[in-house]
Design a protein around this motif. Structure first.
Motif, PDB file in Angstrom:
ATOM      1  N   LEU A 167      -0.469  12.832   8.351  1.00 40.41           N
ATOM      2  CA  LEU A 167      -0.009  11.445   8.393  1.00 40.41           C
ATOM      3  C   LEU A 167       0.422  11.061   9.806  1.00 40.41           C
ATOM      4  CD1 LEU A 167       0.302   9.036   6.541  1.00 40.41           C
ATOM      5  CD2 LEU A 167       2.669   9.707   6.134  1.00 40.41           C
ATOM      6  N   SER A 173      -1.264   8.109  12.052  1.00 39.53           N
ATOM      7  CA  SER A 173      -0.392   7.058  12.584  1.00 39.53           C
ATOM      8  C   SER A 173      -0.469   7.010  14.107  1.00 39.53           C
ATOM      9  CB  SER A 173       1.055   7.293  12.153  1.00 39.53           C
ATOM     10  OG  SER A 173       1.189   7.253  10.760  1.00 39.53           O
ATOM     11  N   ILE A 229       7.470  10.385  10.972  1.00 46.73           N
ATOM     12  CA  ILE A 229       6.679   9.467  10.145  1.00 46.73           C
ATOM     13  C   ILE A 229       7.336   8.089  10.102  1.00 46.73           C
ATOM     14  CG2 ILE A 229       5.936   8.953   7.789  1.00 46.73           C
ATOM     15  CD1 ILE A 229       5.543  12.000   7.422  1.00 46.73           C
ATOM     16  N   LEU A 263       5.844   4.460  11.560  1.00 45.65           N
ATOM     17  CA  LEU A 263       5.687   3.242  10.761  1.00 45.65           C
ATOM     18  C   LEU A 263       6.389   2.056  11.421  1.00 45.65           C
ATOM     19  CD1 LEU A 263       6.205   4.694   7.167  1.00 45.65           C
ATOM     20  CD2 LEU A 263       4.055   3.995   8.222  1.00 45.65           C
ATOM     21  N   ASP A 315       5.502   7.692   1.748  1.00 45.15           N
ATOM     22  CA  ASP A 315       5.186   7.382   3.147  1.00 45.15           C
ATOM     23  C   ASP A 315       3.734   6.936   3.293  1.00 45.15           C
ATOM     24  OD1 ASP A 315       7.738   8.018   4.287  1.00 45.15           O
ATOM     25  OD2 ASP A 315       7.259  10.138   4.034  1.00 45.15           O
ATOM     26  N   LEU A 367       2.523   3.428   4.859  1.00 44.25           N
ATOM     27  CA  LEU A 367       1.541   3.268   5.931  1.00 44.25           C
ATOM     28  C   LEU A 367       0.436   2.311   5.497  1.00 44.25           C
ATOM     29  CD1 LEU A 367       0.274   3.933   8.651  1.00 44.25           C
ATOM     30  CD2 LEU A 367      -0.795   5.940   7.606  1.00 44.25           C
TER      31      LEU A 367
END
Length: 230
Positions: free
Chosen positions: A123, A127, A164, A168, A202, A206
């Motif tokens: 992730l 991102s 994370i 975001l 999460d 996203l």
């Protein structure tokens, strides 16, 4: 004298695209991001007369992707593996094909380079690649906001749950893109590999942030799913 004071005061409330790219560079070091050439420019030979794969054309995949691209307004579409095709490869070919056949398009494609990593790391990879490449599309100068700061990028580069969340917030804080009238397609491959119980929330966040980004830029969002590595 007065004008220079005003200029300095104005600059303190602004950030440049170059500033943002410098901050994003540390993400490439931490997560081996999909670089600009791969994400935004790679044409895979279509500019030399290469044709879209026959099996994808005959199987109707090209038509499905084209119909999605030609649909008006913001759109989200998911392509999963079929009987005789790999969704990730189809998305890769489609992105390269569209860059050549539709020069009035901005086509961005990201994917995790390490698909064997833990879900949190995947992730963060995705991102970070999105941030790293979205940064090339923002205006030359724009309003400074707290989440687009050195500390936020440092936290993301460290990974984990805090990384994370920071990623975001950075994505959410990006200004509308400067597309000069071009339409945008964002292809995200293998997000499903991060969709585990521990960070499912999460992943949803996203997806929601990406939806808002593409919606405000009147773009299209294409997800291509991937099989988990064994």
């Amino acid at each position: 004298m007065v004008s220079s004071i005003v200029k300095r005061a104005f600059s303190k409330n602004m950030i440049t695209r170059e500033d943002l790219l410098k901050l994003a560079k540390r993400l490439d070091i931490a997560f081996n991001c999909v670089v600009h050439f791969e994400a935004l420019e790679e044409k895979r030979g279509y500019d030399n007369g290469k044709q879209f794969p026959a099996e994808l054309y005959k199987g109707g995949i090209q038509k499905r992707l084209l119909d999605n691209w030609l649909s008006s307004g913001f759109n989200i579409y998911t392509l999963s593996d079929g009987y005789n095709f790999n969704a990730g490869l189809a998305g890769c070919e489609w992105a390269a094909f569209l860059r050549v056949r539709n020069p009035d398009a901005v086509v961005l494609r990201v994917y995790p380079k390490d698909r064997t990593a833990k879900a949190e790391h995947i992730l963060c990879q995705l991102s970070s690649s999105l941030i790293y490449n979205f940064a090339t599309l923002v205006p030359g100068k724009f309003d400074k906001v707290p989440d687009l700061c050195k500390q936020g990028f440092e936290v993301l580069a460290q990974g984990g749950a805090q990384g994370i969340s920071s990623g975001l917030r950075i994505l959410e804080a990006l200004p509308p893109f400067e597309l000069h009238g071009k339409r945008i397609l964002c292809v995200v491959d293998a997000l499903n590999l991060a969709d585990t119980d521990s960070i499912a929330g999460d992943v949803k966040r996203l997806a929601a942030v990406l939806g808002r980004i593409l919606a405000r830029n009147n773009g299209h969002l294409l997800y291509t799913t991937a099989k988990a590595s064994t």
